[in-house]
Motif scaffolding. Structure first.
Motif, short mmCIF file in Angstrom:
data_model
loop_
_atom_site.label_atom_id
_atom_site.label_comp_id
_atom_site.label_asym_id
_atom_site.label_seq_id
_atom_site.Cartn_x
_atom_site.Cartn_y
_atom_site.Cartn_z
N GLY A 197 0.81 -1.22 0.00
CA GLY A 197 0.00 0.00 0.00
C GLY A 197 0.84 1.27 0.00
O GLY A 197 1.98 1.26 0.47
N ILE A 198 0.27 2.35 -0.52
CA ILE A 198 1.01 3.61 -0.60
C ILE A 198 1.14 4.23 0.78
O ILE A 198 0.30 4.05 1.65
CB ILE A 198 0.36 4.59 -1.59
N ARG A 199 2.21 4.98 0.96
CA ARG A 199 2.48 5.63 2.24
C ARG A 199 1.86 7.02 2.27
O ARG A 199 1.58 7.62 1.23
CB ARG A 199 4.00 5.72 2.44
N PRO A 200 1.66 7.56 3.48
CA PRO A 200 1.11 8.92 3.58
C PRO A 200 1.99 9.91 2.83
O PRO A 200 3.21 9.87 2.91
CB PRO A 200 1.14 9.20 5.09
N GLY A 201 1.35 10.79 2.10
CA GLY A 201 2.08 11.81 1.36
C GLY A 201 2.52 11.38 -0.03
O GLY A 201 3.18 12.16 -0.73
N GLU A 202 2.20 10.18 -0.45
CA GLU A 202 2.59 9.70 -1.76
C GLU A 202 1.43 9.79 -2.75
O GLU A 202 0.26 9.66 -2.38
CB GLU A 202 3.06 8.24 -1.70
N LYS A 203 1.75 9.98 -4.01
CA LYS A 203 0.78 9.94 -5.10
C LYS A 203 0.98 8.66 -5.90
O LYS A 203 2.09 8.11 -5.96
CB LYS A 203 0.96 11.14 -6.03
N ILE A 204 -0.07 8.21 -6.57
CA ILE A 204 0.08 7.12 -7.53
C ILE A 204 0.91 7.60 -8.72
O ILE A 204 1.80 6.91 -9.21
CB ILE A 204 -1.29 6.60 -8.02
N HIS A 205 0.63 8.81 -9.20
CA HIS A 205 1.37 9.40 -10.31
C HIS A 205 1.87 10.79 -9.90
O HIS A 205 1.18 11.51 -9.18
CB HIS A 205 0.49 9.50 -11.56
N GLU A 206 3.05 11.15 -10.37
CA GLU A 206 3.59 12.47 -10.12
C GLU A 206 3.34 13.38 -11.32
O GLU A 206 3.22 12.91 -12.46
CB GLU A 206 5.10 12.40 -9.85
N GLU A 207 3.27 14.67 -11.06
CA GLU A 207 3.13 15.67 -12.11
C GLU A 207 4.32 16.61 -12.08
O GLU A 207 4.91 16.85 -11.03
CB GLU A 207 1.87 16.50 -11.90
N MET A 208 4.66 17.14 -13.24
CA MET A 208 5.64 18.22 -13.28
C MET A 208 5.04 19.50 -13.85
O MET A 208 5.53 20.58 -13.58
CB MET A 208 6.90 17.80 -14.05
N ILE A 209 3.98 19.35 -14.65
CA ILE A 209 3.23 20.50 -15.15
C ILE A 209 1.75 20.18 -14.97
O ILE A 209 1.28 19.14 -15.43
CB ILE A 209 3.54 20.76 -16.64
N THR A 210 1.03 21.05 -14.30
CA THR A 210 -0.41 20.85 -14.12
C THR A 210 -1.17 21.55 -15.24
O THR A 210 -0.63 22.43 -15.93
CB THR A 210 -0.88 21.40 -12.77
N ALA A 211 -2.44 21.19 -15.38
CA ALA A 211 -3.28 21.83 -16.40
C ALA A 211 -3.38 23.34 -16.17
O ALA A 211 -3.48 24.12 -17.12
CB ALA A 211 -4.66 21.19 -16.40
N SER A 212 -3.32 23.74 -14.92
CA SER A 212 -3.39 25.18 -14.61
C SER A 212 -2.15 25.92 -15.08
O SER A 212 -2.19 27.13 -15.31
CB SER A 212 -3.56 25.37 -13.10
N ASP A 213 -1.02 25.19 -15.21
CA ASP A 213 0.22 25.80 -15.70
C ASP A 213 0.23 25.96 -17.22
O ASP A 213 1.09 26.67 -17.76
CB ASP A 213 1.43 24.95 -15.32
N SER A 214 -0.69 25.27 -17.91
CA SER A 214 -0.59 25.15 -19.37
C SER A 214 -0.66 26.50 -20.07
O SER A 214 -0.05 26.68 -21.14
CB SER A 214 -1.69 24.23 -19.90
N PHE A 215 -1.36 27.46 -19.50
CA PHE A 215 -1.55 28.75 -20.17
C PHE A 215 -0.26 29.57 -20.22
O PHE A 215 -0.18 30.56 -20.96
CB PHE A 215 -2.66 29.53 -19.47
N ASN A 216 0.73 29.17 -19.42
CA ASN A 216 2.02 29.88 -19.41
C ASN A 216 3.18 28.94 -19.73
O ASN A 216 4.33 29.26 -19.39
CB ASN A 216 2.26 30.52 -18.03
N THR A 217 2.91 27.82 -20.38
CA THR A 217 3.94 26.82 -20.63
C THR A 217 4.31 26.76 -22.11
O THR A 217 3.44 26.81 -22.98
CB THR A 217 3.48 25.43 -20.16
N VAL A 218 5.60 26.65 -22.35
CA VAL A 218 6.15 26.63 -23.70
C VAL A 218 6.90 25.32 -23.92
O VAL A 218 7.65 24.87 -23.03
CB VAL A 218 7.11 27.83 -23.90
N ASP A 219 6.71 24.70 -25.07
CA ASP A 219 7.43 23.50 -25.47
C ASP A 219 8.66 23.93 -26.26
O ASP A 219 8.55 24.57 -27.31
CB ASP A 219 6.53 22.61 -26.32
N MET A 220 9.86 23.59 -25.74
CA MET A 220 11.10 24.00 -26.39
C MET A 220 11.87 22.82 -26.97
O MET A 220 13.08 22.92 -27.20
CB MET A 220 11.97 24.77 -25.40
N GLY A 221 11.21 21.71 -27.19
CA GLY A 221 11.89 20.56 -27.77
C GLY A 221 12.31 19.57 -26.72
O GLY A 221 11.57 18.62 -26.41
#
Length: 336
Positions: free
Chosen positions: A252-276
């Protein structure tokens, strides 16, 4: 780029610091000073056996803690470039000792920012973590706060020629306390405790992390959070790569852990640029526009609602590839 420059690395005796120092000494033989700033005298002594000053006269081993503003200011005298790698990063320890984590990761970050502004430092790159995106544990929350401090430091620089930027990446393959050396140690017992076989994590090598920081030192405009495009792995696949013959026991997962990690959230998308090779999350109150940034770096704005998660990452490491990488980067050693 770093020849004839003075560089300070906080947390310089850690895994990143040692890899960064090795690369810089090989690539920039005419560096003026390379200061290892950390609080552990034993680790400095051990590092000095690998990188002795007799062979590398630019090196300085400077005892100090980022919590100690006066000592930090003294260490920053004459420094051109700072790489901030110091942090308390163990999730359970941070949950049990929250303010100790805050004092290092948040107050220490602000101490460094104030010292850099006053010392005339030109470039500052702070290391972050995927846990700082939509954090659910204290460690991630302190690193998000630290990221915000470094981004906002560009707003108070005045006429100073200094740029603050952040590099955010995932789990470093083979770092001490991480899943791969843990599984390698447990292999002899015949049982691997697995939190959840569906759990995914981003994966980056130390070499890739160092290259990203060097790129940021040279190219960052200031205020951006840089995120590398790196593969993911499933915890169940890591277990199969290391010890397919062992019992894989779900705990089982431990307190404070996620099943999946994120580095960019959907809320960040409006200010995010793909540079390759990288994404850049741009600050809202920057001196430049997204269009200016894209023109300078050859980037393209991501689609609104875009998110970068280890669970939906299009690039996953297979069991066979994991086995190859473990043999290449981890086998026979555990990175400090």
């Amino acid at each position: 780029m770093l020849n004839d420059k003075s560089v300070l690395v906080t947390g310089g005796t850690g895994s990143f610091g040692k890899a960064f120092v090795r690369t810089v000494l090989e690539r920039y033989p005419d560096i003026r000073r390379l200061v290892i700033y950390s609080r552990d005298e034993l680790k400095q002594f051990e590092m000095a056996q690998v990188f002795p000053r007799s062979e590398h006269p630019a090196l300085r081993y400077f005892l100090g803690d980022v919590r100690d503003e006066a000592r930090l200011r003294r260490a920053l005298e004459g420094i051109d470039v700072v790489v901030h790698a110091a942090a308390l990063k163990q999730v359970p320890a941070a949950e049990y000792n929250p303010f100790e984590c805050i004092k290092t990761n948040v107050l220490g970050a602000q101490n460094l920012i104030e010292g850099c502004l006053d010392a005339g430092v030109a470039r500052v790159v702070a290391l972050s973590t995927d846990k700082a995106a939509a954090p659910i544990n204290l460690y991630g929350a302190t690193k998000l706060c630290s990221d915000k401090l470094f981004v906002a430091a560009n707003n108070i620089k005045g006429t100073r020629d200094v740029r603050f930027s952040v590099v955010r990446y995932g789990n470093v393959m083979g770092s001490r306390g991480s899943v791969i050396p843990f599984f390698l140690a447990k292999k002899a017992e015949g049982v691997l405790p697995i939190t959840d076989p569906r759990m995914t994590r981003f994966n980056i090598s130390l070499r890739e992390g160092v290259e990203m920081v060097l790129w940021s030192i040279e190219h960052a405009s200031g205020g951006e959070v840089l995120v590398p495009k790196i593969p993911s792995y499933r915890i169940g696949d890591v277990a199969m790569a290391i010890a397919p013959e062992c019992e894989h026991r779900i705990v089982g997962i431990r307190p404070g852990e996620k099943i999946h990690e994120e580095m960019i959230t959907a809320s960040d998308s409006f200010n995010t640029v793909d540079m390759g090779d990288y994404f850049a999350i741009l600050p809202v109150s920057a001196e430049y526009t997204i269009e200016d940034y894209c023109a300078k770096h050859g980037g393209t704005p991501v689609e609104p609602g875009f998110a970068y998660s280890s669970g939906t990452n299009p690039d996953f490491l297979s069991v066979e590839r994991l086995r190859e990488l473990i043999d290449e980067h981890v086998a026979g050693q555990v990175i400090d």
